[in-house]
Scaffold this active site. Structure first.
Site, PDB file in Angstrom:
ATOM      1  N   LYS A  20      11.313  19.495  18.339  1.00 30.03           N
ATOM      2  CA  LYS A  20      11.246  17.896  18.106  1.00 30.03           C
ATOM      3  C   LYS A  20      12.497  16.977  16.796  1.00 30.03           C
ATOM      4  O   LYS A  20      12.307  17.589  16.625  1.00 30.03           O
ATOM      5  CB  LYS A  20      10.181  17.389  18.952  1.00 30.03           C
ATOM      6  CG  LYS A  20       8.825  18.167  19.740  1.00 30.03           C
ATOM      7  CD  LYS A  20       7.500  17.506  19.855  1.00 30.03           C
ATOM      8  CE  LYS A  20       6.947  18.431  20.838  1.00 30.03           C
ATOM      9  NZ  LYS A  20       5.129  17.914  21.343  1.00 30.03           N
ATOM     10  N   TYR A  60       8.087  18.219  31.350  1.00 28.84           N
ATOM     11  CA  TYR A  60       6.535  17.961  31.244  1.00 28.84           C
ATOM     12  C   TYR A  60       6.271  17.387  32.508  1.00 28.84           C
ATOM     13  O   TYR A  60       6.798  16.312  33.691  1.00 28.84           O
ATOM     14  CB  TYR A  60       6.406  17.008  30.231  1.00 28.84           C
ATOM     15  CG  TYR A  60       6.268  17.020  29.216  1.00 28.84           C
ATOM     16  CD1 TYR A  60       5.876  17.976  28.642  1.00 28.84           C
ATOM     17  CD2 TYR A  60       7.824  16.775  28.677  1.00 28.84           C
ATOM     18  CE1 TYR A  60       6.014  17.862  27.245  1.00 28.84           C
ATOM     19  CE2 TYR A  60       7.956  16.288  26.910  1.00 28.84           C
ATOM     20  CZ  TYR A  60       7.389  18.141  26.462  1.00 28.84           C
ATOM     21  OH  TYR A  60       7.215  18.144  25.099  1.00 28.84           O
ATOM     22  N   ARG A 129       2.250  30.287  20.178  1.00 28.76           N
ATOM     23  CA  ARG A 129       0.927  29.201  19.835  1.00 28.76           C
ATOM     24  C   ARG A 129       0.898  29.865  18.715  1.00 28.76           C
ATOM     25  O   ARG A 129       0.193  28.831  18.432  1.00 28.76           O
ATOM     26  CB  ARG A 129       0.719  29.381  21.198  1.00 28.76           C
ATOM     27  CG  ARG A 129       1.154  29.221  22.603  1.00 28.76           C
ATOM     28  CD  ARG A 129       1.807  27.707  23.034  1.00 28.76           C
ATOM     29  NE  ARG A 129       0.644  27.154  22.895  1.00 28.76           N
ATOM     30  CZ  ARG A 129       0.509  25.759  23.049  1.00 28.76           C
ATOM     31  NH1 ARG A 129       2.219  24.652  23.857  1.00 28.76           N
ATOM     32  NH2 ARG A 129      -0.698  24.254  22.837  1.00 28.76           N
ATOM     33  N   THR A 135      -2.051  21.799  19.157  1.00 34.20           N
ATOM     34  CA  THR A 135      -1.409  20.396  19.553  1.00 34.20           C
ATOM     35  C   THR A 135      -1.277  19.191  18.202  1.00 34.20           C
ATOM     36  O   THR A 135      -0.722  18.595  18.522  1.00 34.20           O
ATOM     37  CB  THR A 135      -1.479  19.948  20.805  1.00 34.20           C
ATOM     38  OG1 THR A 135      -2.235  20.990  21.460  1.00 34.20           O
ATOM     39  CG2 THR A 135      -1.597  19.251  21.819  1.00 34.20           C
ATOM     40  N   ARG A 146       2.479  23.729  12.640  1.00 38.47           N
ATOM     41  CA  ARG A 146       1.697  21.951  12.483  1.00 38.47           C
ATOM     42  C   ARG A 146       1.267  21.936  10.972  1.00 38.47           C
ATOM     43  O   ARG A 146       0.742  20.768  11.179  1.00 38.47           O
ATOM     44  CB  ARG A 146       1.735  22.148  14.126  1.00 38.47           C
ATOM     45  CG  ARG A 146       2.771  21.800  14.926  1.00 38.47           C
ATOM     46  CD  ARG A 146       1.725  21.792  16.306  1.00 38.47           C
ATOM     47  NE  ARG A 146       2.846  22.070  17.467  1.00 38.47           N
ATOM     48  CZ  ARG A 146       2.600  21.974  18.618  1.00 38.47           C
ATOM     49  NH1 ARG A 146       1.260  22.352  18.740  1.00 38.47           N
ATOM     50  NH2 ARG A 146       3.678  21.462  19.440  1.00 38.47           N
ATOM     51  N   ASN A 166       4.339  16.387  16.618  1.00 38.69           N
ATOM     52  CA  ASN A 166       3.752  17.960  15.893  1.00 38.69           C
ATOM     53  C   ASN A 166       5.391  18.978  15.998  1.00 38.69           C
ATOM     54  O   ASN A 166       4.646  19.768  15.642  1.00 38.69           O
ATOM     55  CB  ASN A 166       2.912  17.876  16.841  1.00 38.69           C
ATOM     56  CG  ASN A 166       3.122  18.034  18.304  1.00 38.69           C
ATOM     57  OD1 ASN A 166       4.138  17.930  18.431  1.00 38.69           O
ATOM     58  ND2 ASN A 166       2.256  18.500  18.969  1.00 38.69           N
ATOM     59  N   HIS A 169       7.595  22.008  20.375  1.00 35.31           N
ATOM     60  CA  HIS A 169       7.200  22.245  21.510  1.00 35.31           C
ATOM     61  C   HIS A 169       7.396  23.888  21.785  1.00 35.31           C
ATOM     62  O   HIS A 169       8.047  24.527  21.438  1.00 35.31           O
ATOM     63  CB  HIS A 169       8.240  21.575  22.416  1.00 35.31           C
ATOM     64  CG  HIS A 169       7.542  22.463  24.559  1.00 35.31           C
ATOM     65  ND1 HIS A 169       6.860  21.958  24.810  1.00 35.31           N
ATOM     66  CD2 HIS A 169       8.418  23.291  24.857  1.00 35.31           C
ATOM     67  CE1 HIS A 169       6.460  22.723  25.701  1.00 35.31           C
ATOM     68  NE2 HIS A 169       7.606  23.708  25.922  1.00 35.31           N
ATOM     69  N   GLU A 180      10.389  26.629  32.497  1.00 40.16           N
ATOM     70  CA  GLU A 180      11.035  25.670  31.392  1.00 40.16           C
ATOM     71  C   GLU A 180      12.181  26.864  30.743  1.00 40.16           C
ATOM     72  O   GLU A 180      13.345  26.084  30.764  1.00 40.16           O
ATOM     73  CB  GLU A 180       9.791  25.805  30.080  1.00 40.16           C
ATOM     74  CG  GLU A 180       8.981  24.863  30.395  1.00 40.16           C
ATOM     75  CD  GLU A 180       7.639  24.294  28.956  1.00 40.16           C
ATOM     76  OE1 GLU A 180       7.063  24.204  29.283  1.00 40.16           O
ATOM     77  OE2 GLU A 180       8.123  25.409  28.132  1.00 40.16           O
TER      78      GLU A 180
END
Ligand code: GDP
Ligand code: MG
Length: 201
Positions: A20, A60, A129, A135, A146, A166, A169, A180
């Site tokens: 990001k 999104y 993930r 998140t 993160r 954060n 994505h 996506e």
């Protein structure tokens, strides 16, 4: 021994990640990509793009489930820190909070270029993930991207009327990943090749 197509599909799962704007602007692109590469995930596509709000509006989800999930993450953080959701946000309606957060998210992710890539490997979506972490950086474990490089929380982000910064994505599940990847990459931008140690290298 014949190749089991089901196993091949699991091993070749693909997932979308992008660094990001805060990750790009803080010079963390290399650091972030290295974490995925070193566990054995294969980069099969990569590019820098400056996404527009219109594009992100397609990226999104808009459905109620997604919006309520955004709202409930806010509530989780406010409860943990003993803060009143009503006093800070003016409402306890998770859908309304989710709508607001989604708007901030489009502002944030369109504010500077991002570096997008597709990663391939065994159960890539859930592995990615795990490496990315929770998140909300305040809840993310040390050792995750993160948790190691960010500290943001909805308790401040929502008061400042902005999305949580954060750094990355990552697709939330296999279905999201497929959608996506086809939104961000054309088939010609994705490559199949063996990584060291794989047959054909
Ligand atoms: P992710 O899949 O872990 O990125 O999380 P989500 O898909 O639920 O949320 C998308 C993005 O919205 C997150 O990465 C954050 O940047 C932002 N976000 C999520 N929850 C909140 C929140 O409660 N408050 C604010 N301000 N931003 C949030
Ligand atoms: Mg998500």
């Amino acid at each position: 021994m014949g190749v089991n197509p089901h196993m091949e599909a699991i091993r070749r799962e693909r997932t979308l990640v992008f660094v990001k704007p805060d990750g790009v602007q803080r010079g963390l692109v290399g650091e972030i990509i290295a974490r995925f590469e070193r566990c054995g995930l294969k980069i099969v596509g990569m590019k820098m793009v400056w996404p527009t709000k219109e594009f992100l509006d397609r990226h999104y989800p808009k459905d109620e489930t997604f919006l309520v999930t955004l709202g409930s993450k806010t509530r989780e953080a406010f409860e943990t820190y003993g803060m009143s959701l009503k006093a800070s946000m003016g409402t306890e309606d998770l859908l309304e909070i989710g709508r607001r957060v989604r708007g901030w998210l489009l502002d944030y992710v369109s504010s500077a270029p991002v570096v997008a890539f597709v990663l391939e490997g065994t159960q890539a979506t859930s592995v990615v993930r795990k490496i990315v972490g929770h998140t909300l950086p305040v809840f993310a474990q040390p050792g995750t991207i993160r948790g190691d490089f960010a500290i943001d929380s909805p308790t401040v982000a929502n008061l400042e009327q902005r999305a949580i910064r954060n750094l990355v994505h990552a697709s939330g599940n296999v279905e999201e990943a497929e959608k996506e990847i086809s939104l961000w990459f054309s088939p010609e931008e994705l490559f199949s090749y063996p990584r060291a140690g794989e047959e054909g290298f």
